[in-house]
Design an enzyme around this catalytic site. Structure first.
Site, PDB file in Angstrom:
ATOM      1  N   GLY A  46       0.825  -1.201   0.000  1.00  0.00           N
ATOM      2  CA  GLY A  46       0.000   0.000   0.000  1.00  0.00           C
ATOM      3  C   GLY A  46       0.858   1.249   0.000  1.00  0.00           C
ATOM      4  N   GLN A  51       3.055   9.916   0.955  1.00  0.00           N
ATOM      5  CA  GLN A  51       4.370   9.248   0.971  1.00  0.00           C
ATOM      6  C   GLN A  51       5.212   9.561  -0.262  1.00  0.00           C
ATOM      7  OE1 GLN A  51       2.478   5.259   2.066  1.00  0.00           O
ATOM      8  NE2 GLN A  51       4.489   5.129   3.048  1.00  0.00           N
ATOM      9  N   CYS A  90       6.176  -0.268   6.797  1.00  0.00           N
ATOM     10  CA  CYS A  90       5.733   0.898   6.027  1.00  0.00           C
ATOM     11  C   CYS A  90       6.873   1.327   5.126  1.00  0.00           C
ATOM     12  CB  CYS A  90       5.364   2.022   6.992  1.00  0.00           C
ATOM     13  SG  CYS A  90       4.907   3.570   6.185  1.00  0.00           S
ATOM     14  N   LEU A  91       6.571   1.650   3.870  1.00  0.00           N
ATOM     15  CA  LEU A  91       7.640   2.033   2.942  1.00  0.00           C
ATOM     16  C   LEU A  91       8.366   3.307   3.387  1.00  0.00           C
ATOM     17  CD1 LEU A  91       6.104   1.271  -0.582  1.00  0.00           C
ATOM     18  CD2 LEU A  91       7.680  -0.109   0.769  1.00  0.00           C
ATOM     19  N   HIS A 132      -4.098   1.172   7.686  1.00  0.00           N
ATOM     20  CA  HIS A 132      -2.757   1.773   7.713  1.00  0.00           C
ATOM     21  C   HIS A 132      -2.688   2.993   6.787  1.00  0.00           C
ATOM     22  CE1 HIS A 132       1.836   1.408   7.651  1.00  0.00           C
ATOM     23  NE2 HIS A 132       1.600   2.177   6.603  1.00  0.00           N
ATOM     24  N   GLU A 133      -3.221   2.838   5.576  1.00  0.00           N
ATOM     25  CA  GLU A 133      -3.110   3.931   4.594  1.00  0.00           C
ATOM     26  C   GLU A 133      -4.022   5.103   4.950  1.00  0.00           C
ATOM     27  OE1 GLU A 133      -0.608   3.785   2.793  1.00  0.00           O
ATOM     28  OE2 GLU A 133      -0.222   1.647   2.982  1.00  0.00           O
ATOM     29  N   HIS A 136      -2.319   7.337   7.222  1.00  0.00           N
ATOM     30  CA  HIS A 136      -1.399   8.263   6.540  1.00  0.00           C
ATOM     31  C   HIS A 136      -2.128   9.533   6.107  1.00  0.00           C
ATOM     32  CE1 HIS A 136       2.487   6.311   6.184  1.00  0.00           C
ATOM     33  NE2 HIS A 136       1.972   5.199   5.662  1.00  0.00           N
TER      34      HIS A 136
HETATM   35 NI    NI Z   1       2.828   3.334   5.454  1.00  0.00          NI
END
Ligand code: NI
Length: 157
Positions: A46, A51, A90-91, A132-133, A136
């Protein structure tokens, strides 16, 4: 399509709230394509627009199953049920993983990339990823809500 630069831990944009998308125009379509390409490049499940430095309420998710990449624009959680304790990364926080509590099931309403209103019922990994997203989009990062003592650093391969 292009790979965009990931915003990483320490970048204050990750703590800002994203704004609703009002018009799904060519620039938004290009952003979505780039987000999908960037997510795939880093093997993420995701990615939120913030991000890659864009404060818009856009999420892409790919569980690498037959549903393909899913695009959620202006998502709203209509229902949230139960809990699941899951391992998460998480990226924007490379090589770090921790345990966290996520809802077991959620129902989300959003626009797809054609501007059509859709409802997504999600459980397990998809519920985790969407939760999670959406965090963000609110300027929240997983590392701030993990179960204490569960953070692990995994050496990159
Ligand atoms: Ni993330």
């Amino acid at each position: 399509m292009a790979i965009r630069n990931l915003r990483l831990d320490g970048d204050e944009i990750l703590y800002k709230k994203s704004r609703e998308v009002e018009n799904i125009d060519d620039r938004i379509q290009e952003l979505i394509d780039d987000m999908i390409e960037t997510m795939h490049k880093y093997n993420g499940v995701g990615l939120a627009a913030v991000q890659v430095g864009v404060l818009k309420r856009i999420i892409v998710i790919d569980l690498y199953d037959d549903k393909g990449p899913i695009v959620l624009i202006n998502p709203k959680i209509l229902k949230s049920k139960g809990e699941q304790e899951v391992e998460e990364g998480c990226l924007s926080f490379p090589n770090r993983f921790a345990k966290i509590i996520r809802p077991a099931e959620i129902v989300v309403e959003c626009l797809d990339r054609d501007g059509k209103m859709v409802k997504i019922k999600a459980k397990e990994l998809l519920a985790q990823a969407i939760s999670h997203e959406i965090d963000h989009l609110e300027g929240e990062v997983f590392i701030d809500k993990i179960i204490p003592g569960t953070l692990e650093y995994v050496e990159p391969e």
